[in-house]
Each structure stands twice: as C-alpha cells, then as structure tokens.
Scaffold this active site. Structure first.
Site, PDB file in Angstrom:
ATOM      1  N   ASP A  88      20.456  44.416  22.997  1.00  0.00           N
ATOM      2  CA  ASP A  88      18.990  44.113  22.750  1.00  0.00           C
ATOM      3  C   ASP A  88      18.303  45.272  22.149  1.00  0.00           C
ATOM      4  O   ASP A  88      17.705  45.316  21.124  1.00  0.00           O
ATOM      5  CB  ASP A  88      18.571  43.285  23.640  1.00  0.00           C
ATOM      6  CG  ASP A  88      17.003  42.756  23.508  1.00  0.00           C
ATOM      7  OD1 ASP A  88      17.077  42.418  22.353  1.00  0.00           O
ATOM      8  OD2 ASP A  88      16.039  42.939  24.284  1.00  0.00           O
ATOM      9  N   MET A 121      31.938  37.964  40.989  1.00  0.00           N
ATOM     10  CA  MET A 121      31.209  37.398  39.878  1.00  0.00           C
ATOM     11  C   MET A 121      29.729  38.198  39.625  1.00  0.00           C
ATOM     12  O   MET A 121      29.483  38.417  38.783  1.00  0.00           O
ATOM     13  CB  MET A 121      30.852  35.966  39.890  1.00  0.00           C
ATOM     14  CG  MET A 121      32.188  35.045  40.018  1.00  0.00           C
ATOM     15  SD  MET A 121      33.275  35.554  38.605  1.00  0.00           S
ATOM     16  CE  MET A 121      32.251  35.295  37.193  1.00  0.00           C
ATOM     17  N   GLU A 122      29.090  38.657  40.860  1.00  0.00           N
ATOM     18  CA  GLU A 122      28.037  39.379  40.883  1.00  0.00           C
ATOM     19  C   GLU A 122      27.997  40.504  40.115  1.00  0.00           C
ATOM     20  O   GLU A 122      27.365  41.279  39.138  1.00  0.00           O
ATOM     21  CB  GLU A 122      27.555  39.548  42.283  1.00  0.00           C
ATOM     22  CG  GLU A 122      27.010  38.310  42.959  1.00  0.00           C
ATOM     23  CD  GLU A 122      27.901  37.536  43.339  1.00  0.00           C
ATOM     24  OE1 GLU A 122      29.070  37.404  43.316  1.00  0.00           O
ATOM     25  OE2 GLU A 122      27.360  36.196  43.779  1.00  0.00           O
ATOM     26  N   LEU A 129      29.671  27.018  39.301  1.00  0.00           N
ATOM     27  CA  LEU A 129      30.219  26.724  40.820  1.00  0.00           C
ATOM     28  C   LEU A 129      30.297  27.742  41.714  1.00  0.00           C
ATOM     29  O   LEU A 129      31.052  27.692  42.716  1.00  0.00           O
ATOM     30  CB  LEU A 129      31.708  26.148  40.518  1.00  0.00           C
ATOM     31  CG  LEU A 129      31.728  24.812  39.634  1.00  0.00           C
ATOM     32  CD1 LEU A 129      33.205  24.588  39.335  1.00  0.00           C
ATOM     33  CD2 LEU A 129      30.965  23.671  40.281  1.00  0.00           C
ATOM     34  N   CYS A 130      29.510  28.848  41.406  1.00  0.00           N
ATOM     35  CA  CYS A 130      29.434  30.046  42.207  1.00  0.00           C
ATOM     36  C   CYS A 130      28.393  29.822  43.553  1.00  0.00           C
ATOM     37  O   CYS A 130      27.525  29.235  43.238  1.00  0.00           O
ATOM     38  CB  CYS A 130      28.940  31.093  41.327  1.00  0.00           C
ATOM     39  SG  CYS A 130      29.179  32.805  41.789  1.00  0.00           S
ATOM     40  N   HIS A 131      28.723  30.247  44.735  1.00  0.00           N
ATOM     41  CA  HIS A 131      27.859  30.169  45.785  1.00  0.00           C
ATOM     42  C   HIS A 131      26.724  31.111  45.684  1.00  0.00           C
ATOM     43  O   HIS A 131      26.896  32.195  45.062  1.00  0.00           O
ATOM     44  CB  HIS A 131      28.795  30.533  47.068  1.00  0.00           C
ATOM     45  CG  HIS A 131      29.632  29.666  47.345  1.00  0.00           C
ATOM     46  ND1 HIS A 131      30.856  29.447  47.015  1.00  0.00           N
ATOM     47  CD2 HIS A 131      29.772  28.528  48.207  1.00  0.00           C
ATOM     48  CE1 HIS A 131      31.738  28.534  47.434  1.00  0.00           C
ATOM     49  NE2 HIS A 131      31.078  27.887  48.275  1.00  0.00           N
TER      50      HIS A 131
END
Lengths: 168, 168, 168, 168, 168, 168
Positions: free
Chosen positions: F136, F121-122, F78-80
């Site tokens: 990794d 969020m970024e 739901l992130c723009h």
C-alpha cells in the site's frame, strides 16, 4: 534520564512489540481512571433538563464507555486483549461554585479482571470515550467543551504493585 | 437555560437517535482538534532517546490516532459513519521552561472530508487515542502522566459555519 | 418455482458475490422493520420498575440497536456497507389483555439513506440486536423470553419500488 | 413483581454495569438456541435448487452465524467477551404439510466453553444473524419472510444450573 | 533512485498521513488481484472429495475473502474506507502436471467502485485472506502449504490510469 | 488420498464448524511465519531513503502486522479467538545480488501464547497484513510488487507437536 528507565514496548534494538506476558502471574487486576468534561453551566442545565424528559446524555456516555473498554486492544496498538471481568462507570457533576459559568462533569471508571497484565488502558479508554460521547451529544449547544485531567487514579495487581495518584 | 438550546441527538419525546442528515448539503468539512499529554521531563527524555535508537513512541501514537479516526462511528454511539478524505496528526513537545520537571507533548489532528455532517468527533477521537497510546507506551516509567485540554480548535463547513476556539 | 425467480447474490455458475450496484441509481432509500419480545408479565413489571429507578433496559437496547445498524455489513456476508443518514428505534409495550401472564414488547426501527442499494438489512439487524439486548438484560429473571415476528414492514426507493407488509 | 427479582446488569442505584464475574467459578458452559425462518414454499424450492447448482444459501448463513457468535460482546453492550471453545449451527427445512405454501427453515446453534459466565447470548446471536443472512440472500424473491421463535433451548453450567425450554 | 519517485503516504517532513483525496475525481475504479496456494496433490484431492460430501473449503475461503475486502481500511493503516460496489472471487485449481505431487489453487478477486481513490488494496486483501482461510482449513493435513505470487493483475480508473501486470 | 486424512473444520456430515477445543490441554504455543515482498531495487532505495528522512514504511508495516494478529479470528471464519501473550515482527531486506534490479524484503512474525489451540494463523495473518501494508505504501512507485512464499516456519505446543519447515 535514569539509566534504569526502559520502555517495555520496544525490543533491545528498538522495535515495537507486544510485550511477552507468558511468564507473568495471573493475578487479580484492578484499575480506576478518571477524566473531567468542562462545559458551560447552561450546558449542564440542558443535560439535567433533558434527562428529566427521558433523553439521558449521561446514560448514553456511560454505555459508550463500557463498550469502549472492550475495544481497547483494537485501539491501542501494543495492548493485549484482556478478557474483562467487570466494568463500571460513574458520571457525576461536581458541586459548582456560586456564580461560576463553568460546570465540571466527573467521569470515573473501574475495571477488574484476573489476568497476566493490567487493565489501566481499559479504564482510561472507557473514560475518554465516555467523555467524547458527552462532547458529541452536546456539541450543537457548546462546541467549546474541554476534556481534562484524564489520568490513572489507582491500580493494583501484578509485579509493579499498587499505584495511587496524588490527589490534586 | 436558553429556550433555544436543544440537543440534536434526541427526538421530541426524548429518545436518542442518529440525526437525519438527508436534507443536509454535501460540503467540504474540516476539523482540527488538539490535546496535551503532561509527563515528567525524564519521560520526555526517554521518548527522545528511544526515537534515536529507532523505537519511536510518537510514530506509534500517530498511527494509532489515524486508525482511530476511521473507527469513530464504532465508538461514539450516535455518530454517523463518515468516509474520510484526509487525516493527519502532529505530535510535538512544547518548549519547556528552564528547570521544570514537567514536559508537555502537544497533539493536533486535522481531518477533512466532503459530506453531509462534520468531522469534529473524528479529530477529537484521533487526538484522544494518540494520547492514550503515548500513555500505554510510557506507563512503565511514568504512571502519573495526564491527558489534558482535549478540545476542538477549529471547524468549517456545514450550516453552523466556522468555529474557532479562543486561544488560551 | 417460477423460472423468473433468481438470487441476486449468486453468479450464473452459482458462486456467491457482493452484487454489483455500479449501474444502480442513487435514490432516497427508506426501510422500516419490526420485531417483538414475548416475556412474562412480571418481567415487564420489572423493566418498568427498574426504569423508574433509573436503570433503563429499553434505553440500553435502543442504543444497541442503533449501533448494530452501523455494523450490518460486518455481520451479513454479502451486504454492502451503506453510509446511513438516519436511524431511530422505538420500543413500546403492547397493551395487554386483562389477566394474561404474557407481555409483548414491540420494537420498530426506521432507517434512511441515499444510496445505490436499500437499507432493509440495517433495519432488521437493528431490531434483532435490540431484542437480543433485552433478552441479555432480563435473562436472569426470565430465561424463557422469545423473539418473534421479526420482519420488514415497509421499504421504499430503488428499482423494486415500495414494499408494504400485510398487517396481521 | 416478586421482590426477589432483580437485574444483574444494574447497580443498586440503577446504573448499567458489566456484571463482576471475578468470584464466579470457571466451569464448562453449554448453550443451545434456535430460531425459525418462515418463507414461501417457492422460496424453499429456490434455495434447494440453487444449492444443487452450487450456490448454497444455507452454507453462507451458517458461516455468518459462526462468525457472529464471535462478535457477540461487540453487539450486546453489557455482555462479557467470552473465548468460545466450540460453535456449530445446523439449518434444516422442517417437514412440510401437504399443500401448504409456507415453509419453515429451522436454525439451531450449539456453543460451548469453559468460563465464568454463560454463552446463551452467543448462541442466540448466531441464530439471529444466520436467519438475517437467509433473509438477505432471498429478499429479492421473498420480501415477506419472517424470523420467529428465537429462543434459548438449553443451557448448562454455572450457579443457575440447567435450563431446558418447554417444547412447543 | 529517480528523483521523481515519492511516497504519497508521507508528508514533506516524513510523517505518515492518510492521503488527501479531496481534489481527486470520483470515477469508476476497478482492480483485479491474484494469489496462489501451493499444496500437496493429496491435499487437493481431500478438498475436492470433501466438497462432494458438502463441506466446501473453497466456499468458506471465498466468503472470507469477500468479507475481508470490506475490512481493508481497518487492516491497512493509511488506507481510506472505500464503499465497495462489487466484490467477487474465483478459486480454481490449476491444471496439474502429470505425476507432480504439488497442486496450485489460483485465487482471483475483482473489485469495483466509483470513488476518489482506487481499490487495489481491497482486491489484494481479499485474495490474501481467502488464501489464509484455505491454509487454516487444510493445515491439519498439510502444514507446509505456501501462499505465493500475491499481486495486482489489473487496475483502471483515476489519474494514474490503467495498470496491467506482465503475465508470467 | 490417505484414508486417515480428515479436515478438523468439518463435521461428519460435512458442515463447517469451529472445532471443539474443550478437551485440549492448555499448553504453551509458539508459531513463526514468514513472507517476502519482491520489489524493484529502486523501491528498496526509496524505502531506505525515506526512513532516513523519518517516514518509515517498515515501522508502519510492522505495527499493522501486530494489530492484524489480534484481528485474526475476525478474518478467518472458523478460527478461535486466542488471547495472545506475545507478538513481534521483523522486517529485513535480504542481501542483494550485485546488479540485480529485484530486492526482497523478508518479514518474519513470532507469536506466543498459552491456550488450547495454536497460533499459526495469527503469525501468518500478521505477516500477510504487514506485506500488504508495504504494498500500500509503495504502490504509487512500484505497482508490480509481489508477495511470495508466505508460509509457516515453525510451530510448537499441542498434540500435533513440533513442525519445522524445510528450509529452501
């Protein structure tokens, strides 16, 4: 090395960053790039023949180039995502010297936007992917094709102003 | 045009398709591609100086190339998605003629897999995106750089067998 | 509701999952899907005229469909990524009743692979995106177009065997 | 064909392009699209039962639609990337005729932004992918489902003004 | 440092590569990873209340995790693209100490495939993205949430055999 | 639960939506996030040794983080999609207690833009993917590494104003 030279994509202590464009002006930005696919003259003939029969190598390549322009920031690690206002590509066979068995397909891409950073990479990426698509579609008949002279032709907008490549 | 020549990416009636590889053998497939970035000798010096200070243009480009190899089927419209077993890139400055103000960065990519179709496009795409990344990171100091001689060097595996480019 | 009916995409306690295909056989899988774009008869004429002039709406839509088939698992949340062996699309105008002002463009997609799960979603996604691309390219002249009758026509391979839609 | 009709996605000489939106005004843009999934009445019952048990087909489809809206410019070749301000989807079963063995799930998507080009394609793509996701999750129990009447319901903003579909 | 230790993702001369898995056996590979989101007890209550009203934070996060597992090779630069056979996630609130104002949401992901390399990164990526999605959806009410103890719980298959985390 | 608390990502009737940001002001937005990778002290030594030999785990992780920031809206449902003006990451080993066999790698990400919604969020996604990339690249020598304390450190811009995490 001139002491003035510096990379914008590194911090003072040498770490790669996505350049901060916050302070930059939103201005109209234009970039034109080009590349050339060298192929056998017979490959050119096949492309032309095929287009007459409806299967158009150049149309596929052109579309691939436009779509790649939109993916530039996913491919080039430190490139900003720039919303593009306009992308167009032209693919044209250059006039050929009599008797030569080499043909040259010229690809040019024009990108335009209004943003805080330029669109040179979008234009260059579109040209490259269009050329790679030509290679892909013709490789069964001409694996020796070469993509050459991929370069920026022109750019305008932003603080660094206009760049015009020296024609060769 | 030889009448034997035909495009594998078109149907009989000229429509583009993703070639049917169902009947093809799963064999080991190798491809090596190369490209060259022509730049000012001073740009080369800047790249080398910067690497000493830790910000490594070539390391960023190399990683961009590996990641692009994995995106090939998203970029080239009729290319199959091929799960890759191995991708490596080397970026090396060619030895330079005394007094020349042009430097050449040679990029070579090696891709390997075991599948029903080859990995030439993955190797070529990785080279192209690595070269574009070098352009992106150095464009502030050398907008006239050119990417040249992008081509397949070698491929093995599959029905069409081994291809080896004529060295130039 | 038959008590035998169950959703494969949910666990016993109702949580969505990507179905475990570990135990399934790798067999040849085929799927054919179709859809129809309803448009004004004048829009059809424009598409046909434009194709003669070289700008081919159907060629762009066809390519968009092929590329979308490869993106299916990114779009459909619980869909496996299936490496595709073959994708082809045909776009054909249906024969039109005399005097009708409605035209129908029929889109059919054929997908083939050899894997542990089927390719129905890939065929349906390709048809849908091809139809949406037709809409995008013609919307300036016909915003009322409709996409109808998107459905699976045929599938073969795997434990559930052959499915054949009842023709209508 | 009216001589006024023209495709915005082609140049004068018939080449596909991403339309130049540089001159267009940044205005509020709204688009509403819809589609319908036709399924067996027993499939509807299964969906409703499953939702009670927590596994909600419609919730998964709704999310898939929202995420697809953001991917529109990757799917539709000549579509601009438009930063979206708002996306919402509703999925509702239509009231059913007594005794009918066909159920209809109505999907509607509302998209809003402020940009130089509209968001019709985003709304239509979201509806289509939500419908495809319903198909995917129910296909094990009803392979004959159909997606119909995908169309634009309403759009506002931009030079072409308001469009309102004729209700049927 | 033990002299036996070496990084598989670098060549002898220190260049990053995508490891060559050509010689590796195709075996069944399983990985289980976990993470925990620490939040205010009132945030937990809000999540639980909201789920009763139908808007389910955990359902959205679960789906985001499954979709992220499929994107792992696009995010982790040297990770192979592995076709996944099965992905499932569970999100469970841990039993809470009386009077504590901290709640813990435990996320566990199970991934399975049959391939030449493992799926640890897919399981870890799915957990991380599910946790980030919980953060996104609750950040308006609890910006201080923390994601902790993201780790591999178990893996099996391949030459390195079984790994089992020491429980804490 | 405070009755004032509400989720912005749900509608009144509990359906998830992409929040409407149309009415929000375009202001400068900054976010800083952090995470920590806990590893064996010998793993830290290996990373440091390898960097001396040219293969730099931290450089790869840093680039992966920057690229992931650009992919945030593809991962978080739901992130723009927010066009980012600036992304930078730093990766630093914390000073280590004498004799401890645990090392801690601290990762911090700074994101900046000018938009109608924030970039928390970024920043969090970039930190998480950088940490996963370290995992990794080191997993062959230390499968027990843990990613902990992923959290927002600071945010500014927008109606909710400044957030500053309590240091621990």
């Amino acid at each position: 090395m001139s002491t003035e030279q510096h990379f914008t994509h590194f911090t003072e202590d040498g770490r790669p960053v996505m350049v901060n464009v916050t302070g930059k002006d939103t201005t109209k930005r234009t970039a034109i790039a080009e590349t050339t696919v060298k192929m056998k003259a017979t490959t050119r003939e096949s492309i032309v023949q095929q287009a007459i029969k409806k299967g158009d190598v150049l149309a596929v390549a052109q579309l691939a180039g436009i779509m790649a322009a939109k993916k530039t920031s996913e491919l080039i690690p430190l490139c900003h995502h720039v919303p593009l206002h306009h992308v167009s590509l032209t693919l044209t066979f250059q006039s050929q010297e009599e008797g030569s068995d080499i043909s040259r397909l010229h690809i040019e891409c024009h990108v335009e936007t209004s943003y805080q950073t330029g669109v040179e990479m979008e234009a260059l990426t579109a040209c490259s992917v269009a050329a790679l698509t030509v290679y892909d579609m013709c490789k069964a008949i001409d694996r020796g094709m070469e993509i050459t002279d991929t370069r920026l032709v022109y750019k305008a907008g932003g603080k660094s102003g206009v760049f015009q490549a020296i024609s060769t």
